[in-house]
Design a protein around this motif. Structure first.
Motif, PDB file in Angstrom:
ATOM      1  N   PHE A   1       0.849  -1.187   0.000  1.00 40.55           N
ATOM      2  CA  PHE A   1       0.000   0.000   0.000  1.00 40.55           C
ATOM      3  C   PHE A   1       0.886   1.238   0.000  1.00 40.55           C
ATOM      4  N   ILE A   2       0.450   2.263  -0.688  1.00 43.22           N
ATOM      5  CA  ILE A   2       1.195   3.517  -0.709  1.00 43.22           C
ATOM      6  C   ILE A   2       0.247   4.662  -0.381  1.00 43.22           C
ATOM      7  N   SER A   3       0.746   5.616   0.378  1.00 39.58           N
ATOM      8  CA  SER A   3      -0.025   6.795   0.746  1.00 39.58           C
ATOM      9  C   SER A   3       0.926   7.977   0.748  1.00 39.58           C
ATOM     10  N   GLY A   4       0.520   9.077   0.119  1.00 39.28           N
ATOM     11  CA  GLY A   4       1.421  10.218   0.069  1.00 39.28           C
ATOM     12  C   GLY A   4       0.730  11.493  -0.349  1.00 39.28           C
ATOM     13  N   SER A   5       1.411  12.596  -0.123  1.00 43.29           N
ATOM     14  CA  SER A   5       0.913  13.907  -0.538  1.00 43.29           C
ATOM     15  C   SER A   5       2.100  14.805  -0.849  1.00 43.29           C
ATOM     16  N   VAL A   6       1.867  15.765  -1.734  1.00 44.62           N
ATOM     17  CA  VAL A   6       2.911  16.725  -2.110  1.00 44.62           C
ATOM     18  C   VAL A   6       2.261  18.064  -2.376  1.00 44.62           C
ATOM     19  N   GLN A   7       2.937  19.127  -1.990  1.00 42.45           N
ATOM     20  CA  GLN A   7       2.509  20.490  -2.273  1.00 42.45           C
ATOM     21  C   GLN A   7       3.664  21.173  -3.001  1.00 42.45           C
ATOM     22  N   HIS A   8       3.485  21.421  -4.306  1.00 42.08           N
ATOM     23  CA  HIS A   8       4.566  21.901  -5.168  1.00 42.08           C
ATOM     24  C   HIS A   8       4.299  23.335  -5.598  1.00 42.08           C
ATOM     25  N   ASP A   9       5.298  24.189  -5.382  1.00 45.05           N
ATOM     26  CA  ASP A   9       5.233  25.589  -5.807  1.00 45.05           C
ATOM     27  C   ASP A   9       5.626  25.641  -7.283  1.00 45.05           C
ATOM     28  N   THR A  10       4.623  25.789  -8.157  1.00 51.54           N
ATOM     29  CA  THR A  10       4.902  25.768  -9.596  1.00 51.54           C
ATOM     30  C   THR A  10       5.591  27.045 -10.067  1.00 51.54           C
ATOM     31  N   GLU A  11       5.432  28.152  -9.353  1.00 51.51           N
ATOM     32  CA  GLU A  11       6.061  29.403  -9.782  1.00 51.51           C
ATOM     33  C   GLU A  11       7.552  29.410  -9.487  1.00 51.51           C
ATOM     34  N   ASN A  12       7.954  28.821  -8.366  1.00 43.72           N
ATOM     35  CA  ASN A  12       9.374  28.769  -8.013  1.00 43.72           C
ATOM     36  C   ASN A  12       9.978  27.383  -8.219  1.00 43.72           C
ATOM     37  N   ASN A  13       9.157  26.436  -8.699  1.00 47.60           N
ATOM     38  CA  ASN A  13       9.604  25.086  -9.010  1.00 47.60           C
ATOM     39  C   ASN A  13      10.297  24.425  -7.811  1.00 47.60           C
ATOM     40  N   GLU A  14       9.591  24.426  -6.656  1.00 50.31           N
ATOM     41  CA  GLU A  14      10.130  23.774  -5.477  1.00 50.31           C
ATOM     42  C   GLU A  14       8.981  23.198  -4.656  1.00 50.31           C
ATOM     43  N   ASN A  15       9.294  22.131  -3.937  1.00 50.77           N
ATOM     44  CA  ASN A  15       8.297  21.495  -3.087  1.00 50.77           C
ATOM     45  C   ASN A  15       8.184  22.244  -1.760  1.00 50.77           C
ATOM     46  N   LYS A  16       6.955  22.538  -1.371  1.00 52.68           N
ATOM     47  CA  LYS A  16       6.707  23.174  -0.090  1.00 52.68           C
ATOM     48  C   LYS A  16       6.540  22.139   1.018  1.00 52.68           C
ATOM     49  N   LYS A  17       6.019  20.994   0.668  1.00 50.43           N
ATOM     50  CA  LYS A  17       5.828  19.937   1.647  1.00 50.43           C
ATOM     51  C   LYS A  17       5.557  18.635   0.910  1.00 50.43           C
ATOM     52  N   SER A  18       6.139  17.556   1.398  1.00 53.06           N
ATOM     53  CA  SER A  18       5.878  16.252   0.785  1.00 53.06           C
ATOM     54  C   SER A  18       6.078  15.162   1.827  1.00 53.06           C
ATOM     55  N   GLU A  19       5.259  14.133   1.730  1.00 51.08           N
ATOM     56  CA  GLU A  19       5.391  12.981   2.604  1.00 51.08           C
ATOM     57  C   GLU A  19       4.839  11.759   1.888  1.00 51.08           C
ATOM     58  N   VAL A  20       5.444  10.618   2.182  1.00 43.28           N
ATOM     59  CA  VAL A  20       5.022   9.388   1.534  1.00 43.28           C
ATOM     60  C   VAL A  20       5.293   8.223   2.478  1.00 43.28           C
ATOM     61  N   THR A  21       4.381   7.252   2.506  1.00 45.14           N
ATOM     62  CA  THR A  21       4.582   6.009   3.253  1.00 45.14           C
ATOM     63  C   THR A  21       4.300   4.840   2.329  1.00 45.14           C
ATOM     64  N   LEU A  22       5.138   3.832   2.415  1.00 45.65           N
ATOM     65  CA  LEU A  22       4.966   2.592   1.662  1.00 45.65           C
ATOM     66  C   LEU A  22       4.843   1.469   2.680  1.00 45.65           C
ATOM     67  N   ASP A  23       3.700   0.790   2.666  1.00 38.78           N
ATOM     68  CA  ASP A  23       3.403  -0.250   3.647  1.00 38.78           C
ATOM     69  C   ASP A  23       3.346  -1.613   2.989  1.00 38.78           C
ATOM     70  N   PHE A  24       3.986  -2.568   3.629  1.00 44.44           N
ATOM     71  CA  PHE A  24       3.804  -3.978   3.293  1.00 44.44           C
ATOM     72  C   PHE A  24       3.064  -4.602   4.462  1.00 44.44           C
ATOM     73  N   ARG A  25       1.824  -5.057   4.233  1.00 43.33           N
ATOM     74  CA  ARG A  25       0.968  -5.559   5.315  1.00 43.33           C
ATOM     75  C   ARG A  25       0.279  -6.843   4.847  1.00 43.33           C
ATOM     76  N   PRO A  26       0.965  -7.970   4.941  1.00 41.84           N
ATOM     77  CA  PRO A  26       0.368  -9.224   4.473  1.00 41.84           C
ATOM     78  C   PRO A  26      -0.746  -9.743   5.369  1.00 41.84           C
ATOM     79  N   SER A  27      -0.813  -9.292   6.632  1.00 44.21           N
ATOM     80  CA  SER A  27      -1.889  -9.690   7.534  1.00 44.21           C
ATOM     81  C   SER A  27      -2.020  -8.617   8.602  1.00 44.21           C
ATOM     82  N   ASN A  28      -3.027  -8.770   9.456  1.00 44.97           N
ATOM     83  CA  ASN A  28      -3.277  -7.763  10.481  1.00 44.97           C
ATOM     84  C   ASN A  28      -2.148  -7.653  11.485  1.00 44.97           C
ATOM     85  N   ASP A  29      -1.360  -8.705  11.669  1.00 43.49           N
ATOM     86  CA  ASP A  29      -0.296  -8.673  12.665  1.00 43.49           C
ATOM     87  C   ASP A  29       1.087  -8.514  12.044  1.00 43.49           C
TER      88      ASP A  29
END
Length: 766
Positions: free
Chosen positions: A602-630
């Motif tokens: 599973f992947i979850s992420g967000s990014v806020q990119h300043d298109t005028e200055n071509n730079e990221n203001k904030k970004s985060e991402v998580t990559l989960d491997f979860r084959p079972s509840n435990d």
């Protein structure tokens, strides 16, 4: 032949014992112990016309004389309601009202089962004595042996020369041996005299007297201690005591000894105020902290209350105070975590009707580590009215607020604010989409009591600002096929046009207002500030879309959102108050994704990119491997540039990566590990490693923690250099199940240890 007696006599007392576990959270089948059952127990169910009070006697052979003795042999069964006795032979003395039985004897109640060598029962006094007994609590793990087991006339159970354990038969990981155990059927607790606790058949503790629960009913007594060692507190030992004062009150007292600091006393008082209200009071105190140079006294006070007075009235209160800024960083409080730096003090009463509500509130916030104190709300009144279809399809809303802002220091301006915002909206909704047009008028009046330093503020300010908002969304969907699977794909474009009039607000102070973050959903807000001291003018269009993939069970497998705001005119309010360093024609380009990538990934992420200055203001991402509840393996990264460090007032960039895992090594052994690394500072900022072993009858956890330690400047130490930058420690938790412990240790709470609490991403269902 079988002889059946139907007697309207009471056979044995009906004792009350521990309730079986909740059906929704059953014990693992490997832990449940099944007591023996006689085949004759089911014979009663085959009989018809029998009352619950009737005694049914079934046997292969019998002999009896009138008003004397009756003798039964060969798979004998005595039954009355849910009570059963099975034996090889039994004698019933009708004149003395006595019953004796022996040989493969089984006595069964709804709550427990006993096997014994012999039984003597007196039916007139509802008492019985069993010798050479083994007992089991039905549906639970608890069981044991007793030389003699007595059922008294007042429905209590007395066991002599007995033992007790929750381990499976043949597993003596722990065993409690006692001269006598008395189980009170009314209180549902057991009293134990002259007990020895054996672990792995080694006696480790002598206990002259103790009590244990046989149900979830509360009773006063010591709870399980905890032990740890760390660089911050040294060797630490906690021994909680629980006092069941009354059904609606209880108190937990926890003496917490720390070799580096002293005795840390914690108390928690909980109460119920009727059926609809509850609250708690916490008091914590550490006298003369040996860790700090000037050995100050440190304390915490906390009170919370919530509930309903009537069907319409709701109340809420919350108050917390501490002696110093670093209280939560140094001490293991029961109220807040070390990551909490704000103490909220609030009192609130609300009244609700179908079309309107009224709220009254007072609020004060203490920010730890900040010299500047926020304003106090003393008080605030809110009145809200709503009426759908007030005219044709038009909805009407009226929101109002009257707030008095005060301050603890005299060199701050204070104010009273009256805000009213009537609005008309026309919502049009259907399966294909929605469109809402809204017209709002915001009227605000300030009466300010200014100080000499705030020369730009006016004593009285009236502000009138109109707002027009047009928002719509269209729903498209189509059938799609990817990687051999059928999906329904949606495309949900949406837009919002927002116009907010401009008015010079420089003569108004800042009392409760701050700029809001710009994530994807924030782009579609109708405001750029929290609070009402600043209302940003706007002439802008926000466009965005969301696309989803739904499988054949209509479960979401993929979601992606992208949006941006176009400014036709830049906000003068933002520029005048220096929230913008330079004009902008567009907002950040905000994107968010939640996806079931492949199998258990599973992947979850967000990014806020300043298109005028071509730079990221904030970004985060998580990559989960979860084959079972435990089972969990998570990789994460977050980046936030130009963040204000409140301790130094410097601007810093946050760039951090982390790995987190929770994994069973075996069915009874878990490993949990966290590791976070600061890429800018090139150092590890947190490491957590924990092993947990859990069997049916005991559990142990050993963990190691190394983390950066937040230190606020305060007057408790001569120098901030006297405090550690990092904290490390070893922690040991041990629970014997069935002796008043808190139950199984949870792997989930290990994931919550430390600065970076575990939060499940928006998992898309399998």
């Amino acid at each position: 032949m079988q002889i059946r007696y139907f007697l309207a006599l009471s056979l044995l007392p009906q004792c009350v014992f521990a309730q079986t576990p909740d059906a929704e959270t059953p014990l693992p089948s490997v832990c449940l112990i099944e007591p023996p059952v006689s085949r004759s127990f089911n014979d009663r169910e085959k009989l018809s016309g029998i009352k619950e009070s009737d005694i049914v006697i079934i046997s292969d052979n019998s002999s009896a004389s009138f008003e004397n003795q009756a003798h039964f042999s060969g798979d004998v069964s005595f039954s009355q309601g849910a009570r059963h006795i099975a034996a090889d032979e039994a004698t019933l003395d009708q004149k003395k009202q006595q019953l004796s039985a022996n040989g493969n004897l089984i006595f069964k109640e709804e709550q427990f089962t006993v096997t014994a060598e012999s039984l003597q029962a007196q039916m007139t006094s509802n008492s019985a004595t069993l010798t050479g007994a083994e007992y089991w609590f039905n549906g639970q793990q608890a069981h044991g042996d007793a030389n003699k087991l007595q059922i008294t006339s007042d429905n209590n159970l007395i066991l002599s020369g007995t033992n007790f354990t929750t381990c499976p038969p043949g597993d003596e990981s722990w065993l409690l041996e006692a001269d006598m155990i008395k189980i009170d059927s009314e209180e549902e607790w057991g009293e134990i005299w002259n007990a020895k606790l054996r672990v792995a058949d080694i006696p480790i503790m002598y206990i002259p007297y103790m009590t244990i629960p046989v149900s979830e009913k509360r009773k006063s007594g010591f709870l399980f201690p905890s032990f740890s060692t760390s660089t911050t507190n040294g060797v630490q030992l906690s021994v909680p005591y629980y006092w069941n004062i009354a059904p609606e009150y209880d108190l937990t007292i926890t003496p917490d000894f720390m070799s580096s600091r002293g005795l840390f006393a914690k108390t928690e008082f909980r109460y119920l105020a009727g059926e609809e209200q509850n609250g708690q009071l916490n008091v914590e105190y550490l006298g003369s902290d040996k860790k700090l140079t000037n050995r100050p006294d440190r304390y915490l006070l906390h009170w919370s209350h919530q509930g309903a007075l009537t069907e319409n009235w709701r109340v809420r209160a919350n108050y917390t105070d501490v002696s110093d800024n670093n209280y939560f960083n140094d001490l293991n409080s029961d109220v807040n975590r070390s990551t909490d730096n704000q103490l909220s003090r609030i009192g609130e009463a609300s009244y609700f009707e179908q079309n309107w509500d009224l709220n009254m509130r007072v609020q004060d916030i203490k920010v730890l580590g900040e010299d500047e104190m926020p304003y106090q709300v003393m008080p605030q009144l809110n009145f809200n009215y709503r009426q759908n279809r007030i005219w044709d399809m038009v909805d009407f809303r009226f929101n109002s607020e009257l707030t008095n802002f005060s301050h603890q220091e005299n060199d701050y301006s204070t104010a009273t604010r009256l805000h009213m915002a009537p609005s008309l909206s026309l919502p049009i909704q259907g399966p294909a989409g929605s469109f809402t047009s809204e017209l709002k008028l915001m009227q605000t009046q300030y009466w300010q009591q200014t100080v000499e330093s705030d020369t730009q503020l006016d004593d009285s300010v009236s502000r009138t600002i109109p707002q027009v908002r047009l928002a719509g969304q269209i729903n498209f969907d189509r059938d799609a096929r990817f990687w051999g699977n059928n999906y329904k794909q949606t495309l949900e474009p949406q837009f919002q046009y927002l116009y907010v009039g401009y008015e010079d607000q420089s003569a108004i102070g800042i009392y409760d207002t701050a700029q809001l973050q710009e994530d994807y959903f924030g782009l579609f807000r109708d405001r750029r500030f929290s609070g009402l001291d600043r209302i940003a003018d706007a002439n802008q269009l926000t466009v965005g879309f969301t696309t989803r993939f739904l499988d054949e069970q209509n479960l979401e497998k993929f979601k992606f959102s992208l949006g941006q705001t176009i400014y036709f005119e830049e906000s003068k309010v933002l520029l005048e108050n220096q929230y913008l360093q330079e004009p902008q024609s567009t907002s950040v380009l905000a994107a968010e994704i939640d996806a079931h990538v492949y199998d258990d990934w599973f992947i979850s992420g967000s990014v806020q990119h300043d298109t005028e200055n071509n730079e990221n203001k904030k970004s985060e991402v998580t990559l989960d491997f979860r084959p079972s509840n435990d089972k969990l393996l998570q990789f994460s990264y977050r980046y936030v540039p130009d963040l204000l460090n409140t301790n130094t007032n410097d601007r810093v960039n946050i760039s951090q990566a982390g790995v987190r895992t929770s994994w069973p090594i075996r069915d009874d052994l878990y490993f949990v590990g966290n590791w976070y690394y600061d890429l800018n500072e090139d150092r590890s900022i947190e490491t957590y490693t924990g092993f947990q072993y859990e069997s049916c009858c005991w559990a142990v956890r050993l963990s190691y923690h190394y983390r950066i330690k937040t230190n606020y400047d305060d007057d408790l130490s001569e120098s901030i250099d006297g405090r550690e930058e990092f904290e490390k420690g070893v922690y040991l938790n041990f629970v014997i199940k069935g002796l008043g412990g808190s139950g199984p240790l949870g792997v989930e709470d290990m994931l919550d240890e430390g600065l970076f609490n575990y939060r499940k991403p928006l998992y898309l269902r399998n």
